[in-house]
Design a protein around this motif. Structure first.
Motif, PDB file in Angstrom:
ATOM      1  N   LEU A   1      42.270  43.691  41.120  1.00  0.00           N
ATOM      2  CA  LEU A   1      42.696  42.542  41.912  1.00  0.00           C
ATOM      3  C   LEU A   1      44.109  42.741  42.462  1.00  0.00           C
ATOM      4  CD1 LEU A   1      41.306  39.556  39.808  1.00  0.00           C
ATOM      5  CD2 LEU A   1      40.447  40.411  41.990  1.00  0.00           C
ATOM      6  N   ILE A   2      44.981  43.338  41.673  1.00  0.00           N
ATOM      7  CA  ILE A   2      46.346  43.607  42.143  1.00  0.00           C
ATOM      8  C   ILE A   2      46.326  44.615  43.282  1.00  0.00           C
ATOM      9  CG2 ILE A   2      48.554  44.627  41.478  1.00  0.00           C
ATOM     10  CD1 ILE A   2      48.148  43.405  38.709  1.00  0.00           C
ATOM     11  N   LEU A   3      45.477  45.646  43.165  1.00  0.00           N
ATOM     12  CA  LEU A   3      45.375  46.656  44.221  1.00  0.00           C
ATOM     13  C   LEU A   3      44.849  46.065  45.532  1.00  0.00           C
ATOM     14  CD1 LEU A   3      43.955  49.705  42.222  1.00  0.00           C
ATOM     15  CD2 LEU A   3      46.288  49.377  43.059  1.00  0.00           C
TER      16      LEU A   3
ATOM     17  N   SER B   1      47.074  42.883  50.877  1.00  0.00           N
ATOM     18  CA  SER B   1      46.713  41.678  51.620  1.00  0.00           C
ATOM     19  C   SER B   1      47.934  40.817  51.900  1.00  0.00           C
ATOM     20  CB  SER B   1      45.668  40.883  50.842  1.00  0.00           C
ATOM     21  OG  SER B   1      45.378  39.659  51.476  1.00  0.00           O
TER      22      SER B   1
ATOM     23  N   ALA C   1      41.829  43.151  36.359  1.00  0.00           N
ATOM     24  CA  ALA C   1      43.129  42.644  36.788  1.00  0.00           C
ATOM     25  C   ALA C   1      43.861  43.670  37.644  1.00  0.00           C
ATOM     26  CB  ALA C   1      43.961  42.272  35.562  1.00  0.00           C
ATOM     27  N   VAL C   2      43.778  44.941  37.264  1.00  0.00           N
ATOM     28  CA  VAL C   2      44.409  45.993  38.056  1.00  0.00           C
ATOM     29  C   VAL C   2      43.763  46.093  39.439  1.00  0.00           C
ATOM     30  CG1 VAL C   2      44.812  48.477  38.196  1.00  0.00           C
ATOM     31  CG2 VAL C   2      45.102  47.291  36.016  1.00  0.00           C
TER      32      VAL C   2
ATOM     33  N   ARG D   1      51.014  41.809  52.039  1.00  0.00           N
ATOM     34  CA  ARG D   1      51.868  42.527  52.990  1.00  0.00           C
ATOM     35  C   ARG D   1      51.417  42.267  54.423  1.00  0.00           C
ATOM     36  NH1 ARG D   1      50.986  47.432  55.377  1.00  0.00           N
ATOM     37  NH2 ARG D   1      52.827  48.490  56.252  1.00  0.00           N
TER      38      ARG D   1
ATOM     39  N   ALA E   1      45.278  42.548  46.221  1.00  0.00           N
ATOM     40  CA  ALA E   1      46.155  41.442  46.611  1.00  0.00           C
ATOM     41  C   ALA E   1      47.447  41.924  47.265  1.00  0.00           C
ATOM     42  CB  ALA E   1      46.480  40.585  45.389  1.00  0.00           C
ATOM     43  N   LEU E   2      48.053  42.991  46.748  1.00  0.00           N
ATOM     44  CA  LEU E   2      49.343  43.424  47.280  1.00  0.00           C
ATOM     45  C   LEU E   2      49.265  43.844  48.754  1.00  0.00           C
ATOM     46  CD1 LEU E   2      50.920  45.298  44.239  1.00  0.00           C
ATOM     47  CD2 LEU E   2      51.400  42.999  45.076  1.00  0.00           C
TER      48      LEU E   2
END
Length: 230
Positions: A73-75, A80, A70-71, A82, A77-78
């Motif tokens: 994916l967040i790294l 992307s 999950a971490v 932006r 997605a954020l």
């Protein structure tokens, strides 16, 4: 432009494309680390019979392999999200150009000028001069000033097309009856090549796009000459 055996992207000619290349490298490094970890685990499981009682039944490990993806994916997605917002942002363009897709050529209209427009056809192979690229050169280039926000209104006259210039990080679908818009800023002078990126018929491969970025004073001279010829 791209060259034979090239593995990476073309050199960025706009800030958005620079961001896209940085994000690509960021995501690729994460994928490389994950692949390395998975490969190590596979080799370790196949090559050894060692076990550990704390690994066979451990809540801590299950929490780690649930939270860690999950971490990751967040790294991904954020950054992307932006870049997506940066690509959609259009603030006070200095120049607006309408690009119309036809079977099989592009027509450009500089809406800030009266009667400044032209059709852009591919140069046939037999008419190429030394230094021009086959299937990529056009008889009229879309000339834009460097370091100036340019808005491109994209539509089509007949079927679906797609206006794409990889070095500028621009790709916008041309849909009949619909007016889409995109924007870019060229960070340096140069000639940047693209092609229609939608399968639009038999001559789909023969409607290239050429964007020539020049300093502002040269752009003004070019526009004056085009208006005089019109």
């Amino acid at each position: 432009m791209a060259h034979p055996s090239q593995l990476g992207f073309q050199d960025a000619a706009s800030p958005v494309m620079e961001e896209l290349i940085h994000f690509h490298d960021h995501a690729l490094m994460i994928v490389f680390l994950i692949s390395t970890l998975v490969l190590y685990i596979l080799v370790a499981m196949v090559s050894t019979n060692l076990t550990h009682k704390r690994i066979l039944d451990a809540q801590e490990i299950e929490i780690i392999w649930t939270v860690l993806p999950a971490v990751v994916l967040i790294l991904i997605a954020l950054p992307s999200l932006r870049i997506l917002y940066l690509m959609d942002e259009i603030n006070n363009p200095h120049l607006t150009i309408k690009a119309m897709g036809h079977q099989w050529y592009w027509s450009y209209e500089y809406t800030d000028y009266e009667e400044l427009g032209f059709d852009s056809y591919m140069v046939p192979t037999q008419d190429l001069t030394p230094g021009q690229f086959r299937l990529l050169e056009t008889d009229h280039r879309m000339v834009v000033p460097t370091e100036s926000p340019v808005r491109v209104l994209v539509s089509a006259e007949d079927v679906l097309h797609s206006w794409a210039v990889p070095a500028l990080g621009v790709k916008m679908d041309a849909v009949p009856g619909r007016l889409n818009q995109t924007a870019f800023i060229t960070s340096r002078p140069g000639v940047f090549y693209g092609q229609c990126s939608e399968i639009c018929g038999a001559n789909h491969s023969f409607m290239p796009i050429v964007v020539e970025a020049v300093p502002l004073e040269h752009f003004e001279s070019w526009s004056s000459l085009m208006l005089e010829d019109a």
